[in-house]
Scaffold this active site. Structure first.
Site, PDB file in Angstrom:
ATOM      1  N   LEU A  34      -2.935   3.594  11.270  1.00 40.58           N
ATOM      2  CA  LEU A  34      -3.584   4.470  10.717  1.00 40.58           C
ATOM      3  C   LEU A  34      -4.782   3.890   9.411  1.00 40.58           C
ATOM      4  O   LEU A  34      -4.398   4.221   8.111  1.00 40.58           O
ATOM      5  CB  LEU A  34      -3.218   5.871   9.850  1.00 40.58           C
ATOM      6  N   ASP A  35      -4.949   2.808   9.912  1.00 44.28           N
ATOM      7  CA  ASP A  35      -6.482   2.618   8.915  1.00 44.28           C
ATOM      8  C   ASP A  35      -6.992   2.926   7.897  1.00 44.28           C
ATOM      9  O   ASP A  35      -7.291   3.894   8.749  1.00 44.28           O
ATOM     10  CB  ASP A  35      -7.267   1.259   9.879  1.00 44.28           C
ATOM     11  N   ASP A  43       0.573   8.366   8.067  1.00 44.89           N
ATOM     12  CA  ASP A  43       0.629   7.013   8.669  1.00 44.89           C
ATOM     13  C   ASP A  43       1.908   6.499   9.665  1.00 44.89           C
ATOM     14  O   ASP A  43       1.465   5.822  11.286  1.00 44.89           O
ATOM     15  CB  ASP A  43       0.947   5.477   7.736  1.00 44.89           C
ATOM     16  N   ASP A  85      -2.674  -1.537  12.737  1.00 50.92           N
ATOM     17  CA  ASP A  85      -2.229  -0.439  12.735  1.00 50.92           C
ATOM     18  C   ASP A  85      -2.633   0.638  12.559  1.00 50.92           C
ATOM     19  O   ASP A  85      -3.738   1.177  13.546  1.00 50.92           O
ATOM     20  CB  ASP A  85      -4.051  -0.922  11.549  1.00 50.92           C
ATOM     21  N   GLU A  96      -5.773  -6.501  12.126  1.00 52.46           N
ATOM     22  CA  GLU A  96      -6.647  -6.088  11.704  1.00 52.46           C
ATOM     23  C   GLU A  96      -8.145  -6.544  11.848  1.00 52.46           C
ATOM     24  O   GLU A  96      -8.942  -6.596  12.807  1.00 52.46           O
ATOM     25  CB  GLU A  96      -6.920  -5.593  10.074  1.00 52.46           C
ATOM     26  N   GLU A 102       2.036  -2.833  10.714  1.00 50.10           N
ATOM     27  CA  GLU A 102       1.215  -2.919   9.384  1.00 50.10           C
ATOM     28  C   GLU A 102       2.348  -1.848   8.757  1.00 50.10           C
ATOM     29  O   GLU A 102       2.794  -2.280   7.511  1.00 50.10           O
ATOM     30  CB  GLU A 102      -0.116  -1.987   9.236  1.00 50.10           C
ATOM     31  N   GLU A 103       2.974  -0.931   9.340  1.00 49.25           N
ATOM     32  CA  GLU A 103       3.428  -0.712   8.525  1.00 49.25           C
ATOM     33  C   GLU A 103       5.283  -0.613   8.933  1.00 49.25           C
ATOM     34  O   GLU A 103       5.933   0.004   8.382  1.00 49.25           O
ATOM     35  CB  GLU A 103       3.803   1.332   9.146  1.00 49.25           C
ATOM     36  N   ASP A 157       1.144  -1.123  -0.536  1.00 45.03           N
ATOM     37  CA  ASP A 157      -0.397  -0.176   0.212  1.00 45.03           C
ATOM     38  C   ASP A 157       1.583   1.301  -0.618  1.00 45.03           C
ATOM     39  O   ASP A 157       1.815   1.024   1.084  1.00 45.03           O
ATOM     40  CB  ASP A 157      -0.972  -0.022   1.078  1.00 45.03           C
TER      41      ASP A 157
HETATM   42  P1  P6P Z   1     -11.003  -1.595  -0.559  1.00 46.24           P
HETATM   43  C1  P6P Z   1      -8.163   1.000   3.725  1.00 46.24           C
HETATM   44  O1  P6P Z   1      -7.100   0.835   2.599  1.00 46.24           O
HETATM   45  C2  P6P Z   1      -8.722  -0.891   4.472  1.00 46.24           C
HETATM   46  O2  P6P Z   1      -6.916  -1.318   4.750  1.00 46.24           O
HETATM   47  C3  P6P Z   1      -9.110  -1.087   5.452  1.00 46.24           C
HETATM   48  O3  P6P Z   1      -9.481   0.370   6.023  1.00 46.24           O
HETATM   49  C4  P6P Z   1     -11.108  -0.669   4.493  1.00 46.24           C
HETATM   50  O4  P6P Z   1     -11.633  -1.707   4.656  1.00 46.24           O
HETATM   51  C5  P6P Z   1      -9.901  -1.639   3.003  1.00 46.24           C
HETATM   52  O5  P6P Z   1      -8.492  -0.932   2.882  1.00 46.24           O
HETATM   53  C6  P6P Z   1     -11.035  -0.662   1.854  1.00 46.24           C
HETATM   54  O6  P6P Z   1      -9.748  -1.749   0.897  1.00 46.24           O
HETATM   55  O7  P6P Z   1     -10.646  -2.695  -1.617  1.00 46.24           O
HETATM   56  O8  P6P Z   1     -12.476  -1.683  -0.530  1.00 46.24           O
HETATM   57  O9  P6P Z   1     -10.294  -0.279  -0.890  1.00 46.24           O
END
Ligand code: P6P
Length: 330
Positions: free
Chosen positions: A117-118, A69, A115, A274, A92-93, A63
């Protein structure tokens, strides 16, 4: 007006419920709360301060990493290091876990998965983001080095889990295995105050949350369930930030889904920091959390720190309904 109960007071009060509690877990939870306040301040200022936009790095799963983040990651590491209760962090980072130095010779007994900053892809467009955390007791020799095995424990071994949602208000939700409580940040006090005691997810709900854009990439059973939700005139809500989508489900009821797709055959969301923490919160509020093989998320075998899993979570009735579609169409 009821007396305000701050997060710190609540944690200490609840610690009394555990007659063998030594205060270490309480200290860890308080430090996570402090880090969340600092992250909250920067998330709220992000539009004004030059910490937006991609910093050119990518995280372990490819990502794009946004500066906020890394800020959130660094703050969480800093405050968890200060606590002296955490011996290592998996984030995650960060490619691998990072051991933290012992403080005043004390042998910390917890590891934290986070995580930081999700939902970071939403930062630039001012959509809610969140922090997800989980706490395990280390299983390796306390006198020795922290090991990867400390992070690859089953989700059922989580001692505590929770999340912070930086939304229209900032709320911290956590569980230590005895229910879920929510604390809303009062900026005038600079304190998280108990606002949602003993949260129970509705037994069923009209909301379903899935990225419809991947519909044709989903397995047949998932597509038939989504068709059923649409035919039943249920409400589709998808923010694309797991913390936001799960938090809404906690209060409205319904179901959140991130199934496997051709692009992500193991799903996109990561088990350790997550799926497992969110699954613990959802189950403690009376909901269910499974994968697309109908296994309980918390009981999945974890082999890698950044391992992914399809996930379906939400109200018992809605998850049971999906299970019936899997059995019919699988
Ligand atoms: P998509 C945000 O990047 C994330 O990791 C989660 O918070 C979220 O549920 C998902 O990815 C969204 O992914 O593929 O629907 O954009």
């Amino acid at each position: 007006m009821d007396r305000i109960t701050t997060l710190d007071e609540f944690i200490i009060d609840k610690q009394m419920d555990f007659k063998h509690a030594t205060g270490e877990l309480s200290g860890l939870l308080r430090d996570i709360g402090v880090a969340a306040k600092i992250v909250n301040r920067e998330v709220n200022r992000a539009g004004l301060v030059n910490i937006l936009g991609l910093d050119g790095a990518t995280n372990t799963t490819g990502d794009d990493v946004q500066k906020l983040d890394m800020f959130a990651n660094d703050k969480l590491v800093e405050y968890l290091k200060n606590s002296g209760e955490c011996c290592a962090i998996g984030s995650e980072e960060l490619e691998g876990f990072i051991p933290l130095p012992t403080k005043s010779g004390k042998l910390a007994k917890y590891v934290v998965v986070v995580d930081p900053l999700d939902g970071s892809s939403n930062i630039d467009v001012n959509v809610s983001v969140g922090t997800i955390f989980g706490i395990y007791r280390r299983v390796s020799d306390p006198e020795g080095d922290v090991e990867l095995a400390d992070f690859l424990q089953s989700g059922t071994e989580l001692v505590a889990a929770g999340y912070v949602l930086y939304g229209t208000s900032t709320i911290l939700m956590y569980t230590t295995g005895n229910g879920v409580n929510g604390f809303t940040l009062d900026p005038s006090l600079g304190e998280f105050c108990l606002s949602h005691p003993d949260i129970k997810m509705p037994k069923s709900g009209d909301f379903y949350s899935v990225n419809q854009g991947y519909y044709l990439q989903f397995d047949l059973d998932m597509r038939r369930f989504i068709d059923h939700c649409s035919d039943s005139k249920r409400k589709l809500r998808y923010i694309g930030s797991m913390v936001s989508d799960v938090h809404r489900t906690m209060f409205t009821g319904g179901i959140f889904m991130y199934p496997n797709t051709r692009k992500n055959p193991q799903g996109k969301l990561r088990i350790v920091y997550e799926c497992n923490p969110m699954a613990m919160v959802v189950e403690q509020a009376g909901g269910k959390a499974i994968n697309t093989n109908l296994d309980r998320i918390l009981e999945q075998e974890v082999k890698e720190l950044h391992q992914k899993s399809p996930i379906i979570l939400g109200s018992c009735d809605n998850v049971e309904e999906l299970i019936s579609f899997v059995k019919k169409y699988r």
